[in-house]
Design an enzyme around this catalytic site. Structure first.
Site, PDB file in Angstrom:
ATOM      1  N   ARG A 196      63.909  13.513  72.366  1.00 25.03           N
ATOM      2  CA  ARG A 196      63.387  13.996  73.646  1.00 25.03           C
ATOM      3  C   ARG A 196      61.901  14.300  73.527  1.00 25.03           C
ATOM      4  O   ARG A 196      61.382  14.518  72.444  1.00 25.03           O
ATOM      5  CB  ARG A 196      64.134  15.266  74.073  1.00 25.03           C
ATOM      6  CG  ARG A 196      65.563  14.998  74.494  1.00 25.03           C
ATOM      7  CD  ARG A 196      66.276  16.298  74.846  1.00 25.03           C
ATOM      8  NE  ARG A 196      65.565  17.030  75.867  1.00 25.03           N
ATOM      9  CZ  ARG A 196      65.204  18.318  75.762  1.00 25.03           C
ATOM     10  NH1 ARG A 196      65.497  18.989  74.682  1.00 25.03           N
ATOM     11  NH2 ARG A 196      64.566  18.905  76.736  1.00 25.03           N
ATOM     12  N   ARG A 247      63.934  28.831  72.642  1.00 29.66           N
ATOM     13  CA  ARG A 247      64.112  29.502  71.336  1.00 29.66           C
ATOM     14  C   ARG A 247      64.532  30.926  71.584  1.00 29.66           C
ATOM     15  O   ARG A 247      63.994  31.580  72.473  1.00 29.66           O
ATOM     16  CB  ARG A 247      62.780  29.583  70.572  1.00 29.66           C
ATOM     17  CG  ARG A 247      62.224  28.255  70.164  1.00 29.66           C
ATOM     18  CD  ARG A 247      62.517  28.006  68.668  1.00 29.66           C
ATOM     19  NE  ARG A 247      62.119  26.675  68.302  1.00 29.66           N
ATOM     20  CZ  ARG A 247      62.941  25.623  68.297  1.00 29.66           C
ATOM     21  NH1 ARG A 247      64.172  25.761  68.659  1.00 29.66           N
ATOM     22  NH2 ARG A 247      62.530  24.442  67.944  1.00 29.66           N
ATOM     23  N   LYS A 262      70.647  22.322  64.032  1.00 31.55           N
ATOM     24  CA  LYS A 262      71.031  21.343  65.056  1.00 31.55           C
ATOM     25  C   LYS A 262      71.890  20.230  64.454  1.00 31.55           C
ATOM     26  O   LYS A 262      71.498  19.572  63.497  1.00 31.55           O
ATOM     27  CB  LYS A 262      69.749  20.757  65.662  1.00 31.55           C
ATOM     28  CG  LYS A 262      69.958  19.629  66.657  1.00 31.55           C
ATOM     29  CD  LYS A 262      68.696  19.419  67.474  1.00 31.55           C
ATOM     30  CE  LYS A 262      68.687  18.096  68.198  1.00 31.55           C
ATOM     31  NZ  LYS A 262      67.568  17.965  69.141  1.00 31.55           N
TER      32      LYS A 262
END
Ligand code: BTN
Length: 261
Positions: A65, A259, A130
């Site tokens: 992204r 975040r 992730k």
């Protein structure tokens, strides 16, 4: 001589696992390509109505992204894209990438993964980092390309904050079985999404959201401006709802990164 891969991607195995759904898909596996999403963006929709899925071991120009690159490991990552027919207005795609994230989470959970959560707009994360990323791109006027990258057995060292799905499982996992389970899940969910939009998925998405009720800091992708507040899940369109000092605000997918503070 290089050792043979212990869990090679195999279109025939994935098709077999899909059973009754198998005729709905055209599954291709390539040893390498620039990017499975770039490749499918260049391809036409098949005239027989099947959904093309392209998986690869090596991407020479994997894309993430916001113009970032995407790293994957041959034999360890699951890297594939889906050419999903989309004859509707692009405006109706709001929330699509969240639905894909939810489908991935359901698929990995069905295979025994624990403690995986959703990070808005569309990452799968665990405590270590992730595990998976999703990139949805519209190909007007007829399709959307859904790109999925999962760190299955190991996470690439070059990727910051990446973690392996294997660390959330108590037993072994096959990439072919994972891909089949994801396609099964997404087939049902994307069909429903095309009919009814994001609304019916909202409650389930919020139930798996990693930062619900948490103080967050939202940073613009294109500038350094940031906003802090308490995260209140997503709305009917999949926009992130944040209670800021200046009141409640809604942020649409793709504009911001998130975040915890
Ligand atoms: C992100 O989190 O930044 C999205 C990552 C998406 C990566 C996948 S891997 C398969 C497909 N091909 C690409 O070039 N990108 C997507």
């Amino acid at each position: 001589m290089p050792r043979p891969m212990s869990d090679p991607l195999d279109a025939g195995i994935v098709g077999g696992l899909l059973e009754a759904l198998s005729p709905r898909f055209e599954i291709r596996v390539r040893p390498y390509c620039d990017s499975t999403s770039s490749e499918l963006l260049r391809q036409s929709l098949p005239s027989d109505g099947r959904i093309v899925v392209l998986a690869t071991e090596v991407q020479t120009a994997g894309r993430g992204r916001s113009g970032r690159s995407w790293a994957s490991l041959p034999g360890s990552s699951l890297t594939f894209s889906i050419l999903w027919p989309w004859p509707h207005a692009p405006a109706r795609l709001s929330g699509l990438s969240l639905v894909v994230g939810l489908g991935l989470l359901r698929a990995v959970s069905a295979l025994g993964a624990r403690s995986i959560r959703l990070k808005w707009p569309n990452d799968l994360i665990c405590a270590a980092g992730k595990v998976a990323g999703i990139l949805c791109e519209v190909r007007q006027p007829d399709a959307v390309v859904i790109g999925i990258g999962i760190n299955v057995h190991r996470a690439p060292e070059a990727a910051v904050d990446a973690a392996a799905l294997a660390s959330c499982l108590s037993g072994p996992i096959s990439r072919n079985a994972l891909m089949a389970r994801i396609l099964e899940e997404l087939f049902g969910e994307l069909t429903r999404f095309a009919e009814s939009g994001f609304g019916p998925f909202r409650q389930a998405w919020n139930a798996h959201h990693a930062y619900d009720g948490v103080d967050v800091c939202l940073k613009g992708v294109r500038d350094d401006a940031y906003i802090s507040g308490i995260c209140q899940g997503v709305d009917e369109d999949g926009a992130l709802v944040v209670d800021t000092a200046g009141g409640r605000r809604h942020f649409l997918s793709g504009e911001l990164s998130l975040r915890p503070t």
